[in-house]
Motif scaffolding. Structure first.
Motif, PDB file in Angstrom:
ATOM      1  N   PHE A 114     -94.486   5.401  78.776  1.00 42.58           N
ATOM      2  CA  PHE A 114     -94.598   4.989  77.222  1.00 42.58           C
ATOM      3  C   PHE A 114     -93.473   5.293  76.573  1.00 42.58           C
ATOM      4  N   VAL A 115     -93.230   5.228  75.378  1.00 46.75           N
ATOM      5  CA  VAL A 115     -92.046   5.644  74.137  1.00 46.75           C
ATOM      6  C   VAL A 115     -92.982   5.596  72.563  1.00 46.75           C
ATOM      7  N   ALA A 116     -92.563   6.488  72.564  1.00 48.04           N
ATOM      8  CA  ALA A 116     -93.393   7.302  71.065  1.00 48.04           C
ATOM      9  C   ALA A 116     -93.013   7.077  70.004  1.00 48.04           C
ATOM     10  N   TYR A 117     -92.714   6.197  68.744  1.00 53.27           N
ATOM     11  CA  TYR A 117     -92.707   5.910  67.704  1.00 53.27           C
ATOM     12  C   TYR A 117     -92.744   7.009  66.764  1.00 53.27           C
ATOM     13  N   GLY A 118     -91.430   8.193  67.310  1.00 51.67           N
ATOM     14  CA  GLY A 118     -91.948   9.346  66.179  1.00 51.67           C
ATOM     15  C   GLY A 118     -91.859  10.283  67.456  1.00 51.67           C
ATOM     16  N   ARG A 119     -91.822  11.433  67.190  1.00 55.52           N
ATOM     17  CA  ARG A 119     -91.341  12.412  67.800  1.00 55.52           C
ATOM     18  C   ARG A 119     -92.390  13.502  67.130  1.00 55.52           C
ATOM     19  N   THR A 179     -88.802  -6.825  38.656  1.00 58.52           N
ATOM     20  CA  THR A 179     -87.140  -7.440  38.058  1.00 58.52           C
ATOM     21  C   THR A 179     -86.409  -5.990  38.092  1.00 58.52           C
ATOM     22  N   TYR A 180     -86.688  -4.776  38.889  1.00 59.59           N
ATOM     23  CA  TYR A 180     -86.187  -3.983  38.585  1.00 59.59           C
ATOM     24  C   TYR A 180     -86.159  -3.579  40.138  1.00 59.59           C
ATOM     25  N   ARG A 181     -84.658  -2.626  40.632  1.00 62.39           N
ATOM     26  CA  ARG A 181     -85.098  -1.982  41.849  1.00 62.39           C
ATOM     27  C   ARG A 181     -85.418  -0.364  41.981  1.00 62.39           C
ATOM     28  N   VAL A 182     -86.454  -0.695  42.617  1.00 56.48           N
ATOM     29  CA  VAL A 182     -86.565   0.919  43.286  1.00 56.48           C
ATOM     30  C   VAL A 182     -85.982   1.434  44.012  1.00 56.48           C
ATOM     31  N   THR A 183     -85.874   3.249  43.566  1.00 51.92           N
ATOM     32  CA  THR A 183     -84.277   3.824  44.408  1.00 51.92           C
ATOM     33  C   THR A 183     -85.395   3.990  45.665  1.00 51.92           C
ATOM     34  N   GLY A 184     -84.965   3.729  46.715  1.00 55.85           N
ATOM     35  CA  GLY A 184     -84.997   4.798  47.718  1.00 55.85           C
ATOM     36  C   GLY A 184     -84.334   5.188  48.777  1.00 55.85           C
ATOM     37  N   VAL A 185     -85.203   5.797  50.060  1.00 47.97           N
ATOM     38  CA  VAL A 185     -84.591   7.348  50.751  1.00 47.97           C
ATOM     39  C   VAL A 185     -85.002   5.280  51.547  1.00 47.97           C
ATOM     40  N   VAL A 186     -83.994   4.248  52.580  1.00 54.71           N
ATOM     41  CA  VAL A 186     -83.447   3.467  53.594  1.00 54.71           C
ATOM     42  C   VAL A 186     -83.244   3.615  54.347  1.00 54.71           C
ATOM     43  N   GLN A 187     -83.932   3.185  56.001  1.00 48.34           N
ATOM     44  CA  GLN A 187     -84.098   3.208  57.289  1.00 48.34           C
ATOM     45  C   GLN A 187     -83.080   1.757  57.590  1.00 48.34           C
ATOM     46  N   PRO A 188     -82.970   1.314  59.020  1.00 50.43           N
ATOM     47  CA  PRO A 188     -82.396   0.821  59.454  1.00 50.43           C
ATOM     48  C   PRO A 188     -84.471  -0.766  59.324  1.00 50.43           C
ATOM     49  N   THR A 189     -83.512  -1.637  58.732  1.00 51.41           N
ATOM     50  CA  THR A 189     -84.669  -2.156  59.507  1.00 51.41           C
ATOM     51  C   THR A 189     -86.173  -2.833  60.117  1.00 51.41           C
ATOM     52  N   GLY A 190     -86.946  -2.971  59.724  1.00 46.68           N
ATOM     53  CA  GLY A 190     -87.870  -3.153  61.079  1.00 46.68           C
ATOM     54  C   GLY A 190     -87.630  -3.291  61.687  1.00 46.68           C
ATOM     55  N   GLU A 191     -87.118  -4.597  61.653  1.00 49.31           N
ATOM     56  CA  GLU A 191     -87.103  -5.857  63.338  1.00 49.31           C
ATOM     57  C   GLU A 191     -85.827  -5.221  64.018  1.00 49.31           C
ATOM     58  N   GLN A 192     -84.936  -4.435  63.587  1.00 42.56           N
ATOM     59  CA  GLN A 192     -83.807  -3.430  63.878  1.00 42.56           C
ATOM     60  C   GLN A 192     -84.412  -1.930  65.021  1.00 42.56           C
ATOM     61  N   SER A 193     -85.135  -1.668  64.026  1.00 41.67           N
ATOM     62  CA  SER A 193     -86.099  -1.196  64.839  1.00 41.67           C
ATOM     63  C   SER A 193     -87.064  -1.468  66.320  1.00 41.67           C
ATOM     64  N   GLY A 194     -87.600  -2.309  66.333  1.00 43.85           N
ATOM     65  CA  GLY A 194     -88.696  -3.012  67.282  1.00 43.85           C
ATOM     66  C   GLY A 194     -87.353  -3.057  68.209  1.00 43.85           C
ATOM     67  N   ARG A 195     -86.680  -3.639  67.796  1.00 47.47           N
ATOM     68  CA  ARG A 195     -85.363  -4.392  69.499  1.00 47.47           C
ATOM     69  C   ARG A 195     -84.821  -2.941  70.301  1.00 47.47           C
ATOM     70  N   THR A 196     -84.671  -1.633  69.593  1.00 46.33           N
ATOM     71  CA  THR A 196     -83.984  -0.113  69.842  1.00 46.33           C
ATOM     72  C   THR A 196     -85.177  -0.010  70.851  1.00 46.33           C
ATOM     73  N   MET A 197     -86.448  -0.111  69.848  1.00 52.06           N
ATOM     74  CA  MET A 197     -87.910   0.615  70.952  1.00 52.06           C
ATOM     75  C   MET A 197     -87.468  -0.509  72.413  1.00 52.06           C
ATOM     76  N   ALA A 198     -87.928  -2.049  72.016  1.00 59.98           N
ATOM     77  CA  ALA A 198     -88.237  -2.547  73.244  1.00 59.98           C
ATOM     78  C   ALA A 198     -87.368  -2.461  74.287  1.00 59.98           C
ATOM     79  N   ASP A 199     -85.704  -2.003  73.863  1.00 59.83           N
ATOM     80  CA  ASP A 199     -84.957  -1.970  74.902  1.00 59.83           C
ATOM     81  C   ASP A 199     -85.290   0.059  75.566  1.00 59.83           C
ATOM     82  N   LEU A 200     -85.587   0.237  74.344  1.00 58.34           N
ATOM     83  CA  LEU A 200     -85.972   1.835  75.671  1.00 58.34           C
ATOM     84  C   LEU A 200     -86.893   1.656  76.665  1.00 58.34           C
TER      85      LEU A 200
END
Length: 350
Positions: A145-150, A286-307
């Motif tokens: 298994f791979v855990a999506y989160g610790r 009509t405006y941008r909400v300030t956010g804490v931004v992380q790598p894209t979901g697609e990128q995260s999914g590809r990384t988990m697949a490699d793991l």
């Protein structure tokens, strides 16, 4: 005419056993032979019989996710992006992704059925908890298994996560630098590890600035839009409302934004808002909400697949982990507090 294994073998002058083992990646077949067989199969349009392949290899050629779905998860765009990245990368290795929905109280029963029925070769554990019986169960069964989160575990395991504590700290430090001192947090249930980590970063940043967190400004809300909406209502009804707000997930963040709008809030004035993971792009703004931004979901999914591919290849699980780093995405919803609410030390600390 459809090319079968016998025809492919005859065209190469190899036995069916050799061709089958070459196609299935067995180590006793040389790399040159595997390459030759693979090229011939592609040229002739050979497609292996899935049932025969599974019988020959003992593999299901599938990775599973047992997802504790609630009604709000249907609209979780982030999860859809992760699934897209996982599916794309696994497909490159002729492996399917199977998503199984389950009520949280019967998840382990679903895990048992998948494992005992040999329906998947490995599992991805979503939304890890601080104390997670699913991970203990998989470790006891010695199932990949791979855990999506610790999570808390005395045994090593493969995982993908973000520096959630760092992201929570980063958001508070930004608001402190702008002059805010009454900073509120709306967080998901703290049994979820990401929520606990972000909460920890929020509290630590305030204490490092000499501010003891006010329990009345820290509200737990269900992981849905209604939870975010209702929590904002409670904060705004306070005798002394906060001047800034951090919402620790984008699902509740949508509800929080709606509640602010219903109370006459406008971007760039009044209460400052930061939403972890930002607001999904399908919400028209009509405006941008300030956010804490992380790598894209697609990128995260590809990384988990490699793991998970590394786990299946027998690599040491203690070496299979990835920690993504967040940053603050510039937006229009945070700024200095109103002059009447500014703390006398704000300028010195900022």
């Amino acid at each position: 005419m459809k090319v079968n294994l016998k025809m492919l073998s005859e065209s190469l002058g190899l036995s069916q056993t050799t061709v089958s083992r070459a196609l299935n990646g067995y180590s006793d077949v040389s790399e040159a032979t595997r390459q030759r067989v693979s090229e011939a199969a592609k040229k002739l349009g050979y497609q292996p019989n899935p049932q025969a392949r599974q019988l020959a290899t003992g593999r299901a050629d599938a990775i599973g996710i047992v997802y504790p779905f609630g009604a709000s998860d249907i609209g979780d765009i982030r999860f859809g992006e992760v699934v897209s990245g996982l599916t794309e990368r696994l497909a490159e290795h002729n492996i399917d992704l199977l998503i199984h929905s389950s009520r949280p109280d019967v998840e382990l029963d679903t895990y048992r059925r998948l494992i005992d029925g040999r329906r998947v070769d490995a599992l991805i554990v979503a939304r890890t908890r601080v104390d997670d019986p699913r991970i203990r169960f998989l470790q006891e069964r010695n199932f990949p298994f791979v855990a999506y989160g610790r999570t808390n575990s005395r045994l090593p395991y493969a995982w993908f996560d973000f520096d959630n504590e760092g992201g929570g700290r980063m958001a508070v430090e930004r608001l402190l630098a702008l002059g805010h001192r009454r900073i509120a947090l709306i967080h998901a249930p703290l049994e979820l590890n990401f929520a606990m980590q972000r909460h920890r970063g929020f509290v630590a940043a305030l204490r490092d600035a000499g501010i003891e967190p006010d329990p009345e400004l820290i509200l737990e809300a269900p992981l849905n839009r209604i939870g975010g909406y209702e929590a904002v209502g409670k904060l705004l009804a306070m005798k002394k409302p906060p001047t800034a707000l951090l919402v620790d997930n984008n699902v509740a963040g949508v509800g929080a934004l709606r509640a602010l709008g219903d109370n006459g809030w406008k971007s760039g004035s009044g209460l400052s808002l930061i939403v972890y993971d930002g607001i999904p792009t399908e919400i028209p703004l009509t405006y941008r909400v300030t956010g804490v931004v992380q790598p894209t979901g697609e990128q995260s999914g590809r990384t988990m697949a490699d793991l998970v591919l590394g786990v299946l290849a027998g690599k040491p699980v203690a070496d299979l982990h990835m920690l993504g780093q967040p940053h603050i995405g510039e937006g229009d919803t945070d700024g200095p507090p109103p002059a009447a609410a500014r703390h006398p030390r704000a300028k010195a600390i900022g």
